[in-house]
Design a protein around this motif. Structure first.
Motif, mmCIF file in Angstrom:
data_model
loop_
_atom_site.group_PDB
_atom_site.id
_atom_site.type_symbol
_atom_site.label_atom_id
_atom_site.label_comp_id
_atom_site.label_asym_id
_atom_site.label_seq_id
_atom_site.Cartn_x
_atom_site.Cartn_y
_atom_site.Cartn_z
ATOM 1 N N GLN A 173 0.808 -1.219 0.000
ATOM 2 C CA GLN A 173 0.000 0.000 0.000
ATOM 3 C C GLN A 173 0.846 1.276 0.000
ATOM 4 O O GLN A 173 0.369 2.344 -0.394
ATOM 5 C CB GLN A 173 -0.938 0.004 1.199
ATOM 6 C CG GLN A 173 -0.237 0.013 2.541
ATOM 7 C CD GLN A 173 -1.213 -0.004 3.694
ATOM 8 O OE1 GLN A 173 -2.394 0.309 3.524
ATOM 9 N NE2 GLN A 173 -0.732 -0.367 4.879
ATOM 10 N N ASP A 174 2.089 1.178 0.440
ATOM 11 C CA ASP A 174 2.939 2.365 0.461
ATOM 12 C C ASP A 174 3.430 2.758 -0.921
ATOM 13 O O ASP A 174 3.916 3.886 -1.104
ATOM 14 C CB ASP A 174 4.145 2.126 1.380
ATOM 15 C CG ASP A 174 3.728 1.957 2.834
ATOM 16 O OD1 ASP A 174 2.655 2.488 3.195
ATOM 17 O OD2 ASP A 174 4.456 1.302 3.600
ATOM 18 N N GLN A 175 3.328 1.871 -1.876
ATOM 19 C CA GLN A 175 3.782 2.165 -3.231
ATOM 20 C C GLN A 175 2.585 2.690 -4.031
ATOM 21 O O GLN A 175 1.672 1.929 -4.362
ATOM 22 C CB GLN A 175 4.372 0.919 -3.886
ATOM 23 C CG GLN A 175 5.516 0.307 -3.057
ATOM 24 C CD GLN A 175 6.301 -0.716 -3.832
ATOM 25 O OE1 GLN A 175 6.618 -0.510 -5.007
ATOM 26 N NE2 GLN A 175 6.638 -1.826 -3.178
ATOM 27 N N THR A 176 2.590 3.973 -4.308
ATOM 28 C CA THR A 176 1.431 4.638 -4.892
ATOM 29 C C THR A 176 1.645 5.063 -6.334
ATOM 30 O O THR A 176 0.815 5.788 -6.882
ATOM 31 C CB THR A 176 1.071 5.875 -4.046
ATOM 32 O OG1 THR A 176 2.200 6.760 -3.988
ATOM 33 C CG2 THR A 176 0.678 5.470 -2.628
ATOM 34 N N GLU A 177 2.733 4.641 -6.941
ATOM 35 C CA GLU A 177 2.946 5.001 -8.344
ATOM 36 C C GLU A 177 1.924 4.271 -9.231
ATOM 37 O O GLU A 177 1.296 3.286 -8.820
ATOM 38 C CB GLU A 177 4.367 4.677 -8.788
ATOM 39 C CG GLU A 177 4.733 3.197 -8.726
ATOM 40 C CD GLU A 177 5.255 2.774 -7.372
ATOM 41 O OE1 GLU A 177 5.767 1.637 -7.294
ATOM 42 O OE2 GLU A 177 5.148 3.569 -6.405
ATOM 43 N N GLU A 178 1.767 4.733 -10.449
ATOM 44 C CA GLU A 178 0.744 4.201 -11.352
ATOM 45 C C GLU A 178 0.943 2.711 -11.616
ATOM 46 O O GLU A 178 -0.020 1.942 -11.704
ATOM 47 C CB GLU A 178 0.771 4.979 -12.671
ATOM 48 C CG GLU A 178 -0.356 4.611 -13.630
ATOM 49 C CD GLU A 178 -1.726 4.901 -13.071
ATOM 50 O OE1 GLU A 178 -2.693 4.181 -13.429
ATOM 51 O OE2 GLU A 178 -1.863 5.854 -12.254
ATOM 52 N N ILE A 181 -0.417 0.718 -8.656
ATOM 53 C CA ILE A 181 -1.884 0.721 -8.629
ATOM 54 C C ILE A 181 -2.438 -0.242 -9.666
ATOM 55 O O ILE A 181 -3.361 -1.024 -9.375
ATOM 56 C CB ILE A 181 -2.421 2.150 -8.875
ATOM 57 C CG1 ILE A 181 -2.029 3.066 -7.709
ATOM 58 C CG2 ILE A 181 -3.933 2.137 -9.065
ATOM 59 C CD1 ILE A 181 -2.420 4.517 -7.913
ATOM 60 N N ARG A 184 -1.858 -3.927 -8.510
ATOM 61 C CA ARG A 184 -2.845 -4.374 -7.518
ATOM 62 C C ARG A 184 -4.191 -4.659 -8.181
ATOM 63 O O ARG A 184 -4.869 -5.637 -7.841
ATOM 64 C CB ARG A 184 -2.990 -3.331 -6.418
ATOM 65 C CG ARG A 184 -1.849 -3.316 -5.418
ATOM 66 C CD ARG A 184 -2.154 -2.443 -4.225
ATOM 67 N NE ARG A 184 -2.114 -1.028 -4.573
ATOM 68 C CZ ARG A 184 -1.038 -0.258 -4.443
ATOM 69 N NH1 ARG A 184 0.108 -0.779 -4.003
ATOM 70 N NH2 ARG A 184 -1.074 1.030 -4.756
ATOM 71 N N VAL A 392 -7.322 1.450 -0.451
ATOM 72 C CA VAL A 392 -5.893 1.525 -0.743
ATOM 73 C C VAL A 392 -5.590 2.512 -1.871
ATOM 74 O O VAL A 392 -4.691 3.355 -1.752
ATOM 75 C CB VAL A 392 -5.351 0.122 -1.100
ATOM 76 C CG1 VAL A 392 -3.879 0.198 -1.502
ATOM 77 C CG2 VAL A 392 -5.533 -0.829 0.082
ATOM 78 N N ASP A 393 -6.345 2.410 -2.959
ATOM 79 C CA ASP A 393 -6.026 3.189 -4.156
ATOM 80 C C ASP A 393 -7.062 4.246 -4.509
ATOM 81 O O ASP A 393 -6.882 4.961 -5.508
ATOM 82 C CB ASP A 393 -5.846 2.247 -5.351
ATOM 83 C CG ASP A 393 -4.640 1.334 -5.180
ATOM 84 O OD1 ASP A 393 -3.655 1.784 -4.577
ATOM 85 O OD2 ASP A 393 -4.702 0.176 -5.634
ATOM 86 N N GLY A 394 -8.149 4.318 -3.760
ATOM 87 C CA GLY A 394 -9.123 5.364 -4.015
ATOM 88 C C GLY A 394 -10.291 4.917 -4.875
ATOM 89 O O GLY A 394 -10.314 3.815 -5.437
ATOM 90 N N SER A 397 -9.788 3.922 -8.800
ATOM 91 C CA SER A 397 -9.279 2.574 -9.067
ATOM 92 C C SER A 397 -10.362 1.525 -8.814
ATOM 93 O O SER A 397 -10.488 0.551 -9.573
ATOM 94 C CB SER A 397 -8.061 2.289 -8.192
ATOM 95 O OG SER A 397 -7.542 1.006 -8.452
#
Length: 429
Positions: A173-178, A181, A184, A392-394, A397
């Motif tokens: 979850q800490d990795q938020t790059e495209e 996302i 996942r 996690v991604d909003g 997503s």
């Protein structure tokens, strides 16, 4: 009624109401059972759930439930149990009871009025009752054990899939790059497709729907499934040994192949994440896939291994011979015709009722009242995944993932690219 009117007046007074009331009860049970199985209203079929919405009128998910009315009962209410129609075997067994009661009445009439004695000794019938009881009860015990095993493995399938995705989301979850996302979302999609394929395979005997015909599949996923069948015209058919494979086996194979797609998606974290998952973390996720495979193979084992046919044939032969010769063993009994008819009614319901219980529970993946509500479980699993991705991604997503599964509530149609021979092939599954 004709048999009753031909008997003595004092017997007619008892038999005529008995036949009329039994016929009325059968009609009531049949009509009430059909009413309970009828299609629900449009409002009952629609359920709306919002993800990340502040307005009650906004909605992202639409769930259209199957026309399944699960059996719900209160075990403390004796009357509710005795007179409940939904899920009962009474409507199916009662015609046999009426036929056997008629045979009993005709036999008594021929014996007492016409002097025709159809009686034979009860000794042989008593020995046969032991064999019939053993065969029927043994079959019911095996079927109930299989039923509970399938329920346990089905729950394990959904629980393991949920834990896999929850762990995957938590550790990355800490990795938020495209790229993260999208990774996942792809893992979630492949897991959801595998679960849907597994349930579709288990429902194949009832629905006759192939795994690759399920709506909601992306073109690449659908083509992958078709290419991995051994049906005529498919690319893999060149590797087939012998004749064309059974469709049930093909569906099992395709579902297993979808699990390999999930494994590939998980391993892709090494190239798609900014920081690849640690080896112990990756092994933990792959371990969940192992548990998924175990749960699926346990379900597949039961589905591909039906109850042995010779035992069913022998049990049915003994059962029907015993039940429908029971009136001849009671002809001329000192208990009287009313008592004999009641005995025939109870024994017919008891033995044939147990057999119909075994038939009802033998394949619990369908749309019958006592079947698992597996499609509701699939949709509930989908909704849990949407909420997890939303956290996690909003919302965007989660909406995109929902749109990838947007066809899952519509009716299936044969996909483009399925070989014509596979669509038209009539095989014994």
């Amino acid at each position: 009624c004709c048999v009753a009117s031909a008997l003595r007046p004092w017997r007619t007074a008892f038999l005529l109401p008995l036949y009329l009331s039994t016929s009325a009860l059968y009609s009531f049970l049949s009509s009430f059972d059909m009413y309970q199985r009828s299609s629900p209203s449009q409002q009952q079929q629609q359920q709306y759930c919002g993800i990340g919405t502040s307005s009650p009128g906004q909605s992202i998910i639409f769930v259209s439930e199957d026309n399944v009315r699960p059996v719900v009962y209160n075990a403390r209410s004796h009357l509710a149990i005795l007179f409940k129609c939904n899920g009962s075997v009474w409507p199916k067994v009662l015609p046999y009871c009426l036929v056997n009661m008629t045979i009993m009445g005709v036999s008594e009439y021929l014996y007492q009025v016409q002097g025709v004695n159809l009686y034979f000794s009860q000794k042989g019938h008593g020995f046969m009752s032991v064999i019939v009881g053993f065969l029927v009860v043994s079959r019911v015990n095996v079927i109930v054990s299989r039923y509970m095993d399938m329920k346990t493995n089905l729950n394990n399938l959904f629980t393991t899939a949920t834990m896999l995705l929850s762990t995957m989301a938590a550790v990355a979850q800490d990795q938020t790059e495209e790229g993260a996302i999208q990774w996942r979302q792809d893992v979630c999609y492949r897991t959801m497709i595998f679960v849907q394929s597994a349930v579709t395979f288990m429902r194949f005997r009832s629905t006759k729907q192939n795994v690759w015909d399920v709506p909601g599949l992306e073109a690449a996923e659908r083509q992958f499934m078709v290419d991995n069948t051994y049906q005529p015209g498919a690319p893999a058919a060149r590797y087939a040994h012998g004749r064309t494979q059974r469709l049930l086996t093909e569906n099992a194979r395709v579902t297993t192949r979808m699990l390999s797609r999930l494994l590939s998606a998980l391993v892709e974290n090494r190239s798609r994440l900014g920081t690849a998952l640690a080896t112990p973390t990756e092994n933990k996720l792959l371990g969940y896939v192992d548990h998924l495979y175990v749960a699926y193979t346990n379900l597949m084992k039961v589905q591909l291994t039906p109850y042995p046919f010779p035992l069913i044939q022998m049990a049915r032969t003994f059962l029907f011979f015993y039940v429908f010769t029971l009136p001849f063993a009671l002809v001329g009994d000192s208990s009287g015709v009313i008592a004999d008819i009641c005995i025939v009614l109870i024994l017919t319901y008891g033995f044939l009722g147990l057999e119909y219980v075994a038939i009802e529970l033998d394949d619990p993946f369908g749309n019958d009242a006592n079947d698992f509500d597996s499609m509701r479980m699939v949709k509930n699993f989908y909704q849990d995944v949407y909420l997890m991705i939303n956290d996690v991604d909003g919302q965007h997503s989660a909406t995109m993932l929902r749109e990838r599964m947007s066809m899952s509530d519509s009716k299936s149609s044969t996909p483009t690219g399925v070989p014509e021979q596979a669509k038209l092939l009539d095989v014994c599954y």
